[in-house]
Design a protein around this motif. Structure first.
Motif, PDB file in Angstrom:
ATOM      1  N   ASN A  33      16.562 -30.896 -53.506  1.00  6.69           N
ATOM      2  CA  ASN A  33      15.761 -30.452 -54.719  1.00  6.69           C
ATOM      3  C   ASN A  33      14.585 -29.755 -54.298  1.00  6.69           C
ATOM      4  OD1 ASN A  33      15.383 -30.959 -57.644  1.00  6.69           O
ATOM      5  ND2 ASN A  33      13.803 -32.089 -57.101  1.00  6.69           N
ATOM      6  N   GLN A  34      13.749 -30.251 -53.315  1.00  4.14           N
ATOM      7  CA  GLN A  34      12.457 -29.537 -53.058  1.00  4.14           C
ATOM      8  C   GLN A  34      12.980 -28.270 -52.322  1.00  4.14           C
ATOM      9  OE1 GLN A  34      10.918 -31.114 -49.055  1.00  4.14           O
ATOM     10  NE2 GLN A  34       8.773 -31.301 -50.119  1.00  4.14           N
ATOM     11  N   ILE A  35      13.812 -28.037 -51.848  1.00  5.87           N
ATOM     12  CA  ILE A  35      13.919 -26.575 -51.242  1.00  5.87           C
ATOM     13  C   ILE A  35      14.384 -25.795 -52.297  1.00  5.87           C
ATOM     14  CG2 ILE A  35      15.306 -25.062 -49.823  1.00  5.87           C
ATOM     15  CD1 ILE A  35      15.632 -27.510 -47.971  1.00  5.87           C
ATOM     16  N   ILE A  36      15.257 -26.142 -53.317  1.00  3.84           N
ATOM     17  CA  ILE A  36      15.575 -25.232 -54.368  1.00  3.84           C
ATOM     18  C   ILE A  36      14.456 -24.910 -55.360  1.00  3.84           C
ATOM     19  CG2 ILE A  36      16.769 -25.368 -56.561  1.00  3.84           C
ATOM     20  CD1 ILE A  36      18.902 -26.931 -54.921  1.00  3.84           C
ATOM     21  N   THR A  37      13.628 -26.029 -55.385  1.00  3.29           N
ATOM     22  CA  THR A  37      12.317 -25.787 -56.429  1.00  3.29           C
ATOM     23  C   THR A  37      11.412 -24.711 -55.681  1.00  3.29           C
ATOM     24  OG1 THR A  37      12.435 -27.779 -57.202  1.00  3.29           O
ATOM     25  CG2 THR A  37      10.343 -26.727 -57.434  1.00  3.29           C
ATOM     26  N   LYS A  38      11.305 -24.795 -54.432  1.00  3.39           N
ATOM     27  CA  LYS A  38      10.395 -23.888 -53.784  1.00  3.39           C
ATOM     28  C   LYS A  38      10.938 -22.461 -53.669  1.00  3.39           C
ATOM     29  CE  LYS A  38       7.939 -26.743 -50.354  1.00  3.39           C
ATOM     30  NZ  LYS A  38       7.769 -27.043 -48.966  1.00  3.39           N
ATOM     31  N   TYR A  39      12.230 -22.389 -53.388  1.00  2.93           N
ATOM     32  CA  TYR A  39      12.823 -21.121 -53.708  1.00  2.93           C
ATOM     33  C   TYR A  39      12.694 -20.354 -55.140  1.00  2.93           C
ATOM     34  CZ  TYR A  39      16.444 -17.494 -52.942  1.00  2.93           C
ATOM     35  OH  TYR A  39      17.413 -16.444 -53.008  1.00  2.93           O
ATOM     36  N   TYR A  40      13.003 -21.156 -56.034  1.00  4.41           N
ATOM     37  CA  TYR A  40      12.872 -20.840 -57.224  1.00  4.41           C
ATOM     38  C   TYR A  40      11.425 -20.432 -57.667  1.00  4.41           C
ATOM     39  CZ  TYR A  40      12.995 -20.589 -62.450  1.00  4.41           C
ATOM     40  OH  TYR A  40      13.002 -20.361 -63.740  1.00  4.41           O
ATOM     41  N   GLN A  41      10.421 -20.811 -57.224  1.00  3.90           N
ATOM     42  CA  GLN A  41       9.053 -20.571 -57.495  1.00  3.90           C
ATOM     43  C   GLN A  41       8.428 -19.464 -56.704  1.00  3.90           C
ATOM     44  OE1 GLN A  41       7.050 -24.276 -56.822  1.00  3.90           O
ATOM     45  NE2 GLN A  41       7.394 -25.283 -58.860  1.00  3.90           N
ATOM     46  N   LEU A  42       8.805 -19.430 -55.394  1.00  6.62           N
ATOM     47  CA  LEU A  42       8.223 -18.583 -54.344  1.00  6.62           C
ATOM     48  C   LEU A  42       9.228 -17.336 -53.971  1.00  6.62           C
ATOM     49  CD1 LEU A  42       6.893 -21.325 -51.721  1.00  6.62           C
ATOM     50  CD2 LEU A  42       5.699 -20.056 -53.795  1.00  6.62           C
ATOM     51  N   ILE A  43      10.316 -17.474 -54.321  1.00  9.77           N
ATOM     52  CA  ILE A  43      11.459 -16.182 -53.692  1.00  9.77           C
ATOM     53  C   ILE A  43      12.198 -15.599 -54.897  1.00  9.77           C
ATOM     54  CG2 ILE A  43      12.942 -15.532 -52.225  1.00  9.77           C
ATOM     55  CD1 ILE A  43      12.263 -17.644 -50.169  1.00  9.77           C
ATOM     56  N   SER A  44      12.792 -16.365 -55.521  1.00  8.64           N
ATOM     57  CA  SER A  44      13.743 -15.725 -56.575  1.00  8.64           C
ATOM     58  C   SER A  44      14.254 -16.756 -57.783  1.00  8.64           C
ATOM     59  CB  SER A  44      15.221 -15.006 -56.094  1.00  8.64           C
ATOM     60  OG  SER A  44      15.893 -14.485 -57.193  1.00  8.64           O
ATOM     61  N   GLU A  45      14.369 -16.343 -58.822  1.00 17.91           N
ATOM     62  CA  GLU A  45      14.521 -17.058 -59.753  1.00 17.91           C
ATOM     63  C   GLU A  45      16.053 -17.213 -60.234  1.00 17.91           C
ATOM     64  OE1 GLU A  45      12.687 -16.325 -63.576  1.00 17.91           O
ATOM     65  OE2 GLU A  45      10.782 -16.678 -62.793  1.00 17.91           O
ATOM     66  N   ASP A  46      16.713 -16.243 -59.283  1.00 19.42           N
ATOM     67  CA  ASP A  46      18.392 -16.378 -59.296  1.00 19.42           C
ATOM     68  C   ASP A  46      18.850 -17.244 -58.431  1.00 19.42           C
ATOM     69  OD1 ASP A  46      20.915 -15.214 -59.724  1.00 19.42           O
ATOM     70  OD2 ASP A  46      20.559 -13.471 -58.263  1.00 19.42           O
ATOM     71  N   VAL A  47      19.167 -18.265 -59.149  1.00 19.45           N
ATOM     72  CA  VAL A  47      19.788 -19.592 -58.148  1.00 19.45           C
ATOM     73  C   VAL A  47      20.927 -19.822 -58.712  1.00 19.45           C
ATOM     74  CG1 VAL A  47      19.325 -21.843 -57.807  1.00 19.45           C
ATOM     75  CG2 VAL A  47      17.289 -20.652 -57.914  1.00 19.45           C
ATOM     76  N   PRO A  48      22.025 -19.901 -57.543  1.00 23.25           N
ATOM     77  CA  PRO A  48      23.297 -20.228 -58.007  1.00 23.25           C
ATOM     78  C   PRO A  48      23.580 -21.276 -58.941  1.00 23.25           C
ATOM     79  CG  PRO A  48      22.985 -19.437 -55.775  1.00 23.25           C
ATOM     80  CD  PRO A  48      21.673 -19.702 -56.254  1.00 23.25           C
ATOM     81  N   ASP A  49      24.693 -21.272 -59.978  1.00 20.53           N
ATOM     82  CA  ASP A  49      24.979 -22.376 -60.492  1.00 20.53           C
ATOM     83  C   ASP A  49      25.320 -23.665 -59.917  1.00 20.53           C
ATOM     84  OD1 ASP A  49      24.293 -21.056 -62.845  1.00 20.53           O
ATOM     85  OD2 ASP A  49      26.231 -20.222 -63.403  1.00 20.53           O
ATOM     86  N   LYS A  50      25.037 -24.772 -59.952  1.00 21.77           N
ATOM     87  CA  LYS A  50      25.631 -25.990 -59.537  1.00 21.77           C
ATOM     88  C   LYS A  50      24.948 -26.032 -57.831  1.00 21.77           C
ATOM     89  CE  LYS A  50      29.116 -26.962 -62.860  1.00 21.77           C
ATOM     90  NZ  LYS A  50      30.708 -27.100 -62.838  1.00 21.77           N
ATOM     91  N   PHE A  61      21.962 -24.763 -47.279  1.00 18.99           N
ATOM     92  CA  PHE A  61      21.354 -24.001 -48.453  1.00 18.99           C
ATOM     93  C   PHE A  61      21.386 -22.712 -48.047  1.00 18.99           C
ATOM     94  CE2 PHE A  61      17.238 -22.046 -49.780  1.00 18.99           C
ATOM     95  CZ  PHE A  61      17.342 -22.209 -51.168  1.00 18.99           C
ATOM     96  N   VAL A  62      21.007 -22.058 -47.142  1.00 18.95           N
ATOM     97  CA  VAL A  62      21.061 -20.623 -46.573  1.00 18.95           C
ATOM     98  C   VAL A  62      22.450 -20.029 -47.007  1.00 18.95           C
ATOM     99  CG1 VAL A  62      20.917 -18.879 -44.851  1.00 18.95           C
ATOM    100  CG2 VAL A  62      19.159 -20.700 -45.103  1.00 18.95           C
ATOM    101  N   ALA A  63      23.412 -20.849 -46.504  1.00 17.61           N
ATOM    102  CA  ALA A  63      24.973 -20.508 -46.372  1.00 17.61           C
ATOM    103  C   ALA A  63      25.099 -20.262 -48.036  1.00 17.61           C
ATOM    104  CB  ALA A  63      25.866 -21.163 -45.716  1.00 17.61           C
ATOM    105  N   ASN A  64      24.812 -21.133 -48.817  1.00 22.09           N
ATOM    106  CA  ASN A  64      25.154 -20.976 -50.213  1.00 22.09           C
ATOM    107  C   ASN A  64      24.407 -20.204 -51.153  1.00 22.09           C
ATOM    108  OD1 ASN A  64      27.399 -23.380 -51.150  1.00 22.09           O
ATOM    109  ND2 ASN A  64      26.102 -24.216 -49.430  1.00 22.09           N
ATOM    110  N   ILE A  65      23.310 -19.422 -50.718  1.00 21.55           N
ATOM    111  CA  ILE A  65      22.628 -18.548 -51.474  1.00 21.55           C
ATOM    112  C   ILE A  65      22.891 -16.912 -51.128  1.00 21.55           C
ATOM    113  CG2 ILE A  65      20.606 -20.218 -52.026  1.00 21.55           C
ATOM    114  CD1 ILE A  65      18.953 -18.729 -49.981  1.00 21.55           C
ATOM    115  N   LYS A  66      23.553 -16.914 -50.112  1.00 21.76           N
ATOM    116  CA  LYS A  66      23.823 -15.559 -49.526  1.00 21.76           C
ATOM    117  C   LYS A  66      24.888 -14.994 -50.616  1.00 21.76           C
ATOM    118  CE  LYS A  66      23.734 -16.113 -44.637  1.00 21.76           C
ATOM    119  NZ  LYS A  66      24.356 -16.330 -43.251  1.00 21.76           N
ATOM    120  N   PRO A  67      24.665 -13.716 -50.784  1.00 26.26           N
ATOM    121  CA  PRO A  67      25.731 -12.897 -51.944  1.00 26.26           C
ATOM    122  C   PRO A  67      26.873 -12.835 -51.432  1.00 26.26           C
ATOM    123  CG  PRO A  67      23.791 -11.508 -50.823  1.00 26.26           C
ATOM    124  CD  PRO A  67      23.584 -12.662 -50.243  1.00 26.26           C
TER     125      PRO A  67
END
Length: 388
Positions: free
Chosen positions: A337-354, A382-388
């Protein structure tokens, strides 16, 4: 046998100015040794030799005492010795066979400007310590500490009792530093205790951390408190540097078992007196601090590695065990949850569903004993699941 004069920091520059006007030259003992100038000293010249810089090294490594006793006996009657008064108690015992008379210098104190005094007060008051918290702030601290440290429930309760007692007896002037010695395998949460305290105190700076895994054993004390004045590259040492960079009263001493006896004796002195003193005679008041010592040694090796005197100074001595699977799951949920929140705030709002549920389902906590390995697995997943 000869006489030794003590000066205070407030007196030194006036004393030096007066004596130089009278024809004396001032030298530091460490500079004399490092530059091998002893034999070139003029017999007709009067000298003051300042021995402050060697006190700590002889105190924490008494194997050097024999050499220094011989060295002092080689000086002529044109040499007088001086030392910073902060070392008075130690030096009267260590060099008891060298000096037979001790006296304070007679000179007016140097003027200390209001500006310097204001800076000193500001530096002291800017450090937030566990002893400074009011009751409401203390409750908030414990709440954040409990939430931030996963598992180790017995330790959490004991830590609360330790802090409560420490705050009382610190105010009574009977307990200067709260010291914890945490043993156990690598990666099970020992250093996390210090990091959690650091965060719970609301620090906005780096944690003051010393790791003896980065030091060579024979040079550990020099690295810690600095080389004596006069040596090439001499400075105030890493310990005071780290402490001055921090804004909270907390120090982490990691892999303490890799230090040597000189370092053990140095920390024994800190825990007894509440003062951090480096090779330059800079003094830092650590009253009210928490020092967390961590070590990978076993409970059985603890008594053989650490001296009885030092062991008795630790307020808490405990073995950290592996976390349960349930504690590991709590950590994974928090960390993802901490990593996803930081990613959303600092890098991209495009976070995969679920994304959260996907990562949780792909991590089998029972496969990990080491929390560092578990944290690495979380990052990789986390990195494996946000790769396009």
């Amino acid at each position: 046998m000869s006489k030794l004069f003590f000066y205070t920091r407030d007196q030194f520059f006036n004393f030096k100015s007066d004596q130089m006007s009278a024809g004396f030259e001032f030298l530091s003992m460490s500079k004399l040794i490092s530059s091998q100038k002893i034999e070139s000293l003029e017999v007709s010249q009067q000298y003051y030799v300042d021995i402050s810089s060697i006190v700590s090294f002889v105190k924490y490594d008494d194997s050097q005492l024999f050499n220094f006793e011989q060295l002092f006996n080689s000086f002529g009657e044109n040499i007088s010795f001086i030392c910073d008064k902060v070392y008075e108690k130690d030096i009267k015992y260590i060099f008891r066979y060298i000096f037979d008379e001790f006296s304070d210098v007679e000179v007016e104190r140097d003027e200390i400007t209001d500006e310097v005094q204001e800076i000193s007060v500001k530096e002291s008051s800017s450090v937030k310590k566990i002893t400074d918290l009011d009751d409401a702030e203390l409750d908030l601290f414990f709440s954040k500490f409990d939430e931030g440290l996963y598992g180790h429930e017995c330790f959490k309760e004991e830590f609360k009792e330790l802090v409560t007692s420490f705050r009382v007896f610190n105010k009574l002037g009977e307990h200067k530093i709260l010291s914890l010695f945490l043993m156990g395998d690598s990666g099970i949460g020992k250093t996390e205790v210090a990091r959690t305290i650091h965060k719970a105190l609301g620090s906005q700076s780096k944690l003051a951390k010393i790791s003896f895994g980065n030091y060579s054993s024979h040079d550990a004390l020099n690295s810690l408190i600095g080389s004596p004045r006069g040596y090439i590259g001499s400075d105030g040492g890493e310990l005071l540097k780290r402490v001055n960079e921090s804004d909270v009263g907390l120090i982490l001493i990691d892999e303490f078992e890799k230090a040597n006896n000189a370092v053990f004796n140095y920390f024994l002195d800190i825990l007894e007196n509440g003062k951090i003193i480096n090779s330059q005679a800079d003094e830092y008041d650590a009253n009210g601090y928490i020092i967390v010592f961590t070590s990978n040694i076993t409970k059985e090796n603890f008594t053989s590695k650490i001296s009885p005197e030092l062991r008795s100074r630790f307020d808490y001595k405990g073995v950290f065990n592996l976390l349960t699977d349930e504690d590991k799951k709590k950590f994974v949920r928090f960390r993802v949850n901490q990593i996803i929140t930081k990613y959303y705030q600092l890098i991209s709002e495009d976070v995969p569903d679920k994304l959260y549920d996907t990562i949780i389902s792909e991590i089998n906590v029972s496969q990990f004993k080491n929390m560092r390995d578990l944290n690495k697995k979380i990052k990789d997943t986390f990195v494996a699941n946000i790769k396009p």
